[in-house]
Design an enzyme around this catalytic site. Structure first.
Site, PDB file in Angstrom:
ATOM      1  N   ASN A  14     -23.468   3.521 -25.856  1.00 38.39           N
ATOM      2  CA  ASN A  14     -24.175   4.670 -26.411  1.00 38.39           C
ATOM      3  C   ASN A  14     -25.691   4.488 -26.344  1.00 38.39           C
ATOM      4  OD1 ASN A  14     -25.051   6.911 -27.927  1.00 38.39           O
ATOM      5  ND2 ASN A  14     -23.197   6.892 -29.158  1.00 38.39           N
ATOM      6  N   ASP A  15     -26.221   3.649 -27.224  1.00 31.92           N
ATOM      7  CA  ASP A  15     -27.674   3.471 -27.276  1.00 31.92           C
ATOM      8  C   ASP A  15     -28.250   2.985 -25.956  1.00 31.92           C
ATOM      9  OD1 ASP A  15     -27.779   4.251 -29.938  1.00 31.92           O
ATOM     10  OD2 ASP A  15     -27.449   2.214 -30.674  1.00 31.92           O
ATOM     11  N   VAL A  16     -27.511   2.138 -25.239  1.00 32.36           N
ATOM     12  CA  VAL A  16     -28.062   1.518 -24.023  1.00 32.36           C
ATOM     13  C   VAL A  16     -28.101   2.473 -22.838  1.00 32.36           C
ATOM     14  CG1 VAL A  16     -27.379  -0.798 -24.749  1.00 32.36           C
ATOM     15  CG2 VAL A  16     -25.819   0.572 -23.340  1.00 32.36           C
TER      16      VAL A  16
END
Length: 459
Positions: A388-390
């Site tokens: 997600n964040d990456v």
């Protein structure tokens, strides 16, 4: 045993540990490096027993046997998904040993000022790292809230604890009220470690784990100074230095400043970008592609170059077997398959590499961020499994958020992105993922083990 022979052995064993670390940096020699390091540590224990003439102590062997049994049991039973919290837990046990050594030193008679200072410092660093490691393990195991916890006057409490560490350390060095100073040092250090780690969220957990690794080595090396043991100083110094280097690598990977991490400043100052919605509702039909989007299985059948991006969601779903099955189906169809690994994907450095290695995915198909980012635009499909964040493009424009400025895997540059995530909710950093709303993104929401398996079956 003569001092000269002992010092030569210490030097050789330290070189052995360094050689093992060097071999660990290459896939083909990693297993050998692990063996060399383990053997060097085992010989260090034997050398210590011989040096201090305690080979005949029966209780010592009983304790070593119990520790060996526990270690082997954990090694065989702990799942790869639980490895980050196990690493944090083992850090805690290691620094607890350093703190105990410091306590024994400080309660001994006729100490020099240097010994009292190093003993007090080892007690402080060991104690604060112990509570920090236990809190980190609790967060990773979901026994504690995983979001950052900021108490009222949090910074002031940290400052008070720091003062209550430094003042007793000075008194210990001067030999004034040794037992009382030692007790205050211990309690303040435990409190500092607790306050330091409860404010860390999941986005910064990989950095925290590597930083605790550094602290553990520092505590052990200082404890070695307090008992004048060059072997302990050398071995733990290597741990501390390698932990610091790893922490710096993690900071660069997340565009973080180490002083900011230490001070709890995990966001870049600035107003949040208006293009990032505050709330994103789950998709009504998680498994259905939008009418203007192709069927993902048909898309993959015609793909010649596919990049798979694993993340912590893959670890939670334990979907690495299904990911391998999908890889094999794609390769059987003549598709080139590579894996893009972000340095902070998961909850500790190398987490994704370990999970993929567990199912025998070749290491030469795993590529770091810098190696593969330029290839997304020329690929056919990027498959995101629990990341997600990456991969969140908001890192480029959402100023003021924890991921702003963080280098990401450029999955949004691929012609098509197939997302096998549980839902549309933000990742650990709490920033909505703008990739979900891109016209070339196909969402297959739900448990990754099921959605990836359905893709493999469709192929």
């Amino acid at each position: 045993m003569s001092d000269l022979f002992y010092y030569i052995c210490c030097g050789l064993l330290a070189l052995g540990i360094l050689l093992g670390l060097s071999l660990l940096s290459k896939v083909k020699t990693a297993a050998t490096g692990n063996l060399v390091s383990c053997l060097s540590c085992a010989l260090a224990v034997i050398l210590t027993l011989v040096r201090y003439e305690i080979l005949s102590d029966g209780l010592l062997y009983l304790c070593m046997g119990i520790g060996l049994a526990i270690g082997m049991t954990l090694a065989l039973r702990v799942k790869m998904i639980a490895m980050p919290q196990m690493v944090a837990f083992l850090h805690g046990l290691g620094v607890a040993a350093s703190a105990l050594v410091a306590i024994l030193v400080l309660t001994s008679p006729s100490l020099t000022a240097f010994t009292r200072f190093t003993g007090g410092l080892a007690l402080a660093v060991g104690s604060l790292t112990f509570t920090s490691s236990m809190v980190a393990a609790g967060k990773l195991q979901r026994l504690l809230p995983q979001k950052p916890l900021i108490l009222p006057s949090h910074k002031a409490l940290l400052n008070v604890c720091a003062a209550l560490i430094l003042l007793p350390l000075l008194l210990l060095t001067l030999g004034i009220a040794v037992k009382a100073s030692m007790l205050v040092n211990l309690i303040a250090s435990l409190g500092f470690g607790l306050l330091f780690t409860i404010r860390v969220g999941g986005a910064d957990m990989p950095i925290t784990i590597s930083l605790l690794n550094c602290f553990a080595g520092v505590a052990g090396a200082i404890a070695g100074m307090s008992i004048d043991d060059p072997l302990l100083i050398a071995a733990e110094g290597i741990v501390g230095a390698s932990g610091l280097l790893l922490t710096q690598i993690m900071c660069r990977a997340m565009n973080r400043s180490l002083p900011d991490i230490l001070m709890g400043r995990t966001s870049v100052a600035g107003a949040p970008s208006a293009v990032v919605p505050e709330n994103t509702a789950p998709a009504a039909e998680p498994d259905a592609a939008a009418p203007d989007r192709p069927d993902p299985a048909e898309l993959l059948r015609g793909a010649k170059d596919v990049i798979i991006i694993p993340g912590y969601g893959m670890a939670l779903a334990q979907a690495q077997e299904q990911v391998k099955a999908l890889m094999e189906k794609l390769e059987a169809n003549g598709t080139k398959v590579r894996f893009a690994i972000h340095p902070v994907a998961g909850r500790m450095p190398g987490h994704m590499n370990v999970l993929l290695c567990e199912v025998d995915i070749p290491y030469d198909q795993l590529f770091e961020l810098d190696e593969i980012n330029a290839d997304f635009a020329s690929s056919d499909v990027a498959i995101i499994v629990g990341a997600n964040d990456v991969v969140n493009p908001a890192a480029r424009h959402a100023a003021g958020t924890p991921i702003y400025g963080m280098p990401i895997l450029q999955a949004d540059q691929a012609p098509w992105a197939v997302v096998c995530n549980f839902d549309r909710q933000p990742g650990y950093a709490g920033v909505p993922n703008t990739l979900y709303d891109e016209p070339h993104t196909i969402l297959l929401l739900g448990d990754a083990k099921e959605t990836v398996q359905r893709l493999a079956d469709a192929l």
